[in-house]
Design a protein around this motif. Structure first.
Motif, mmCIF file in Angstrom:
data_model
loop_
_atom_site.group_PDB
_atom_site.id
_atom_site.type_symbol
_atom_site.label_atom_id
_atom_site.label_comp_id
_atom_site.label_asym_id
_atom_site.label_seq_id
_atom_site.Cartn_x
_atom_site.Cartn_y
_atom_site.Cartn_z
ATOM 1 N N GLN A 87 31.057 23.541 12.590
ATOM 2 C CA GLN A 87 30.378 24.482 11.713
ATOM 3 C C GLN A 87 30.087 25.797 12.441
ATOM 4 O O GLN A 87 29.808 26.801 11.795
ATOM 5 C CB GLN A 87 29.082 23.874 11.180
ATOM 6 C CG GLN A 87 29.328 22.733 10.220
ATOM 7 C CD GLN A 87 28.039 22.092 9.770
ATOM 8 O OE1 GLN A 87 26.953 22.472 10.190
ATOM 9 N NE2 GLN A 87 28.162 21.093 8.913
ATOM 10 N N TRP A 88 30.151 25.778 13.745
ATOM 11 C CA TRP A 88 29.970 26.998 14.527
ATOM 12 C C TRP A 88 31.318 27.712 14.575
ATOM 13 O O TRP A 88 32.300 27.187 15.090
ATOM 14 C CB TRP A 88 29.507 26.652 15.936
ATOM 15 C CG TRP A 88 28.142 26.048 15.986
ATOM 16 C CD1 TRP A 88 27.781 24.796 15.601
ATOM 17 C CD2 TRP A 88 26.958 26.688 16.429
ATOM 18 N NE1 TRP A 88 26.456 24.609 15.785
ATOM 19 C CE2 TRP A 88 25.909 25.761 16.300
ATOM 20 C CE3 TRP A 88 26.673 27.949 16.932
ATOM 21 C CZ2 TRP A 88 24.609 26.062 16.642
ATOM 22 C CZ3 TRP A 88 25.371 28.232 17.283
ATOM 23 C CH2 TRP A 88 24.367 27.303 17.138
ATOM 24 N N ARG A 89 31.389 28.910 14.026
ATOM 25 C CA ARG A 89 32.659 29.611 13.894
ATOM 26 C C ARG A 89 33.327 29.867 15.244
ATOM 27 O O ARG A 89 34.537 29.727 15.390
ATOM 28 C CB ARG A 89 32.466 30.934 13.174
ATOM 29 C CG ARG A 89 33.804 31.624 12.932
ATOM 30 C CD ARG A 89 33.687 33.039 12.505
ATOM 31 N NE ARG A 89 32.782 33.229 11.399
ATOM 32 C CZ ARG A 89 32.532 34.416 10.883
ATOM 33 N NH1 ARG A 89 33.098 35.486 11.371
ATOM 34 N NH2 ARG A 89 31.694 34.545 9.888
ATOM 35 N N GLY A 90 32.538 30.238 16.231
ATOM 36 C CA GLY A 90 33.103 30.524 17.545
ATOM 37 C C GLY A 90 33.730 29.301 18.192
ATOM 38 O O GLY A 90 34.693 29.409 18.943
ATOM 39 N N ILE A 91 33.209 28.124 17.884
ATOM 40 C CA ILE A 91 33.768 26.892 18.442
ATOM 41 C C ILE A 91 34.976 26.455 17.627
ATOM 42 O O ILE A 91 35.990 26.026 18.176
ATOM 43 C CB ILE A 91 32.687 25.791 18.485
ATOM 44 C CG1 ILE A 91 31.607 26.185 19.496
ATOM 45 C CG2 ILE A 91 33.293 24.444 18.845
ATOM 46 C CD1 ILE A 91 30.410 25.294 19.515
ATOM 47 N N ALA A 92 34.887 26.562 16.300
ATOM 48 C CA ALA A 92 35.975 26.118 15.437
ATOM 49 C C ALA A 92 37.242 26.936 15.661
ATOM 50 O O ALA A 92 38.345 26.401 15.649
ATOM 51 C CB ALA A 92 35.551 26.192 13.976
ATOM 52 N N THR A 93 37.094 28.237 15.880
ATOM 53 C CA THR A 93 38.268 29.089 16.060
ATOM 54 C C THR A 93 38.559 29.378 17.525
ATOM 55 O O THR A 93 39.583 29.981 17.824
ATOM 56 C CB THR A 93 38.076 30.425 15.330
ATOM 57 O OG1 THR A 93 36.884 31.038 15.796
ATOM 58 C CG2 THR A 93 38.000 30.215 13.839
ATOM 59 N N TYR A 102 33.869 28.588 26.784
ATOM 60 C CA TYR A 102 33.981 27.677 25.642
ATOM 61 C C TYR A 102 33.083 26.449 25.842
ATOM 62 O O TYR A 102 32.383 26.023 24.933
ATOM 63 C CB TYR A 102 35.442 27.257 25.466
ATOM 64 C CG TYR A 102 35.698 26.441 24.234
ATOM 65 C CD1 TYR A 102 35.520 26.980 22.967
ATOM 66 C CD2 TYR A 102 36.136 25.133 24.334
ATOM 67 C CE1 TYR A 102 35.762 26.232 21.833
ATOM 68 C CE2 TYR A 102 36.382 24.379 23.208
ATOM 69 C CZ TYR A 102 36.200 24.936 21.959
ATOM 70 O OH TYR A 102 36.439 24.187 20.841
ATOM 71 N N GLN A 103 33.087 25.912 27.049
ATOM 72 C CA GLN A 103 32.225 24.760 27.346
ATOM 73 C C GLN A 103 30.752 25.145 27.249
ATOM 74 O O GLN A 103 29.930 24.365 26.777
ATOM 75 C CB GLN A 103 32.541 24.193 28.718
ATOM 76 C CG GLN A 103 31.807 22.893 28.998
ATOM 77 C CD GLN A 103 32.294 22.242 30.272
ATOM 78 O OE1 GLN A 103 33.126 22.778 30.995
ATOM 79 N NE2 GLN A 103 31.774 21.072 30.546
ATOM 80 N N ALA A 104 30.415 26.347 27.665
ATOM 81 C CA ALA A 104 29.031 26.804 27.548
ATOM 82 C C ALA A 104 28.621 26.932 26.087
ATOM 83 O O ALA A 104 27.500 26.574 25.710
ATOM 84 C CB ALA A 104 28.861 28.147 28.262
ATOM 85 N N ALA A 105 29.534 27.411 25.236
ATOM 86 C CA ALA A 105 29.243 27.517 23.803
ATOM 87 C C ALA A 105 29.044 26.137 23.185
ATOM 88 O O ALA A 105 28.137 25.934 22.362
ATOM 89 C CB ALA A 105 30.370 28.260 23.094
ATOM 90 N N ILE A 106 29.857 25.171 23.575
ATOM 91 C CA ILE A 106 29.707 23.806 23.061
ATOM 92 C C ILE A 106 28.386 23.208 23.529
ATOM 93 O O ILE A 106 27.671 22.560 22.764
ATOM 94 C CB ILE A 106 30.901 22.929 23.495
ATOM 95 C CG1 ILE A 106 32.145 23.358 22.737
ATOM 96 C CG2 ILE A 106 30.620 21.456 23.251
ATOM 97 C CD1 ILE A 106 33.394 22.645 23.143
#
Length: 115
Positions: A87-93, A102-106
């Motif tokens: 549901q988080w756009r930055g993670i989905a795309t 990317y790991q920090a965002a997750i």
């Protein structure tokens, strides 16, 4: 599969043999399951529908070769977490191309969902 690393809590190099691996249907091949089983790593990997159909079509000889290890509750829990992360756009795309970002965002999204 050789890139699996489990960080240690204290000093030392990462472990290469995790206690348990959760994967999606992309990791459902017999080669990966055999590799994990040979190393003594338990896994929760759902089977693709075409693999189930082919095994049923070929009969019990193939089914006896690979026992079904169904862990539906842990699969449902893991997929629920994956779906909520998507549901988080930055993670989905995957806007962040660097693995560390990317790991920090997750991690951040997981912490916010947990809190």
């Amino acid at each position: 599969m050789d890139a699996i690393r489990v960080p240690r809590l204290g000093p030392g190099r990462p472990r290469t043999r995790p206690d348990h691996v959760i994967g999606d249907k992309g990791y459902s091949s017999m080669a990966i399951r055999t590799w994990l089983r040979r190393r003594g790593i338990t896994h929760t990997i759902p089977e693709r529908s075409d693999q189930v159909r082919n095994r049923a079509r070929r009969g019990s000889q193939v089914a006896a070769r690979r026992p079904s290890t169904s862990r539906s509750t842990s699969i449902a829990t893991s997929w629920n977490a994956f779906n909520r992360l998507k549901q988080w756009r930055g993670i989905a795309t995957r806007y962040d191309k660097a693995a560390q970002s990317y790991q920090a965002a997750i991690t951040l999204a997981s912490l916010l969902m947990w809190a």
